[in-house]
Write a protein that holds these residues in place. Sequence first.
Motif, PDB file in Angstrom:
ATOM      1  N   VAL A  65      40.901  37.588  42.410  1.00  0.00           N
ATOM      2  CA  VAL A  65      41.740  38.410  43.245  1.00  0.00           C
ATOM      3  C   VAL A  65      41.392  38.851  44.336  1.00  0.00           C
ATOM      4  O   VAL A  65      40.286  40.158  43.777  1.00  0.00           O
ATOM      5  N   GLN A 117      43.546  27.972  46.059  1.00  0.00           N
ATOM      6  CA  GLN A 117      42.934  29.837  46.402  1.00  0.00           C
ATOM      7  C   GLN A 117      44.883  29.470  47.207  1.00  0.00           C
ATOM      8  O   GLN A 117      45.159  28.644  47.766  1.00  0.00           O
ATOM      9  N   GLU A 170      37.526  44.004  43.541  1.00  0.00           N
ATOM     10  CA  GLU A 170      38.140  42.157  43.087  1.00  0.00           C
ATOM     11  C   GLU A 170      39.039  42.335  41.240  1.00  0.00           C
ATOM     12  O   GLU A 170      38.575  43.471  40.735  1.00  0.00           O
ATOM     13  N   VAL A 184      44.189  34.290  47.019  1.00  0.00           N
ATOM     14  CA  VAL A 184      44.603  34.268  45.567  1.00  0.00           C
ATOM     15  C   VAL A 184      43.916  32.576  44.737  1.00  0.00           C
ATOM     16  O   VAL A 184      43.874  32.407  45.525  1.00  0.00           O
ATOM     17  N   VAL A 198      51.407  40.696  45.260  1.00  0.00           N
ATOM     18  CA  VAL A 198      49.760  41.187  44.748  1.00  0.00           C
ATOM     19  C   VAL A 198      49.933  43.343  45.360  1.00  0.00           C
ATOM     20  O   VAL A 198      50.542  43.334  46.769  1.00  0.00           O
ATOM     21  N   TYR A 226      42.705  34.484  37.357  1.00  0.00           N
ATOM     22  CA  TYR A 226      42.833  34.739  38.821  1.00  0.00           C
ATOM     23  C   TYR A 226      41.683  35.514  38.649  1.00  0.00           C
ATOM     24  O   TYR A 226      41.065  36.048  38.045  1.00  0.00           O
ATOM     25  N   TYR A 236      52.863  36.215  46.385  1.00  0.00           N
ATOM     26  CA  TYR A 236      52.573  34.505  46.532  1.00  0.00           C
ATOM     27  C   TYR A 236      52.878  33.483  45.212  1.00  0.00           C
ATOM     28  O   TYR A 236      54.240  34.328  44.844  1.00  0.00           O
TER      29      TYR A 236
END
Length: 209
Positions: A137, A103, A144, A84, A71, A135, A112
């Motif tokens: 995030v 998650q 977000e 996530v 990320v 997704y 991740y």
Amino acid sequence: MSARLFSLLFLVGTSCAQFVPGTDTGNGLQNGCSVTPADTLGPYYVPNSPVSRTMCLGTSDDDYMFVKGTVYDVNCHPVHGANVEVWQADKTGLYYDDRCRVQFTADQQGKYSFVTTVPGKYLLGYYYRPAHIHYRVTAPGYREIITQLYFSHDDSLGANDPCGSACNSGSAELIMDIRAPTADDLVQIAQLVTFPISKVVEFNPVMSH
């Protein structure tokens, strides 16, 4: 446009989508990081998914993939501690409230990873939606990301997606290649599951403030 030219442009687009943000472009400059394109949340989002890095596990004969990434923010810096959430249809194309959704938290380097089955395609009207993983995030101080990860060489992408303009399966930044695992991938996979996995996908979400 000829079919051959279209195929070439499509492959170039998917290759660019896997370019790691901030790496050398070949001209001595650093590429900026563009915010990951949005996609629809869809009707199957369920909050408070279990914390896990494996989902949709079935039998050892199922088709599994290892999904990994980092990320980033728009300055190409890792976003450590990002939450996530991922969810998807199972191998038959069905969604469930209590499985195929998890998650987890990105590490200090923003990295991740998780293991899942290859998602099945499902009919929307008379046509199939492309296989995808949802997704969401989030991270303190960032906007977000709600999007979907797609896979190259799927004949339901883009204009063939019955979701139409409500979805974004024609965006090259969301279409990733499936590749074989590296030695490092195999080490990471062995930390999550005991069975072999032959497919790896990398997806690097980029967040903005």
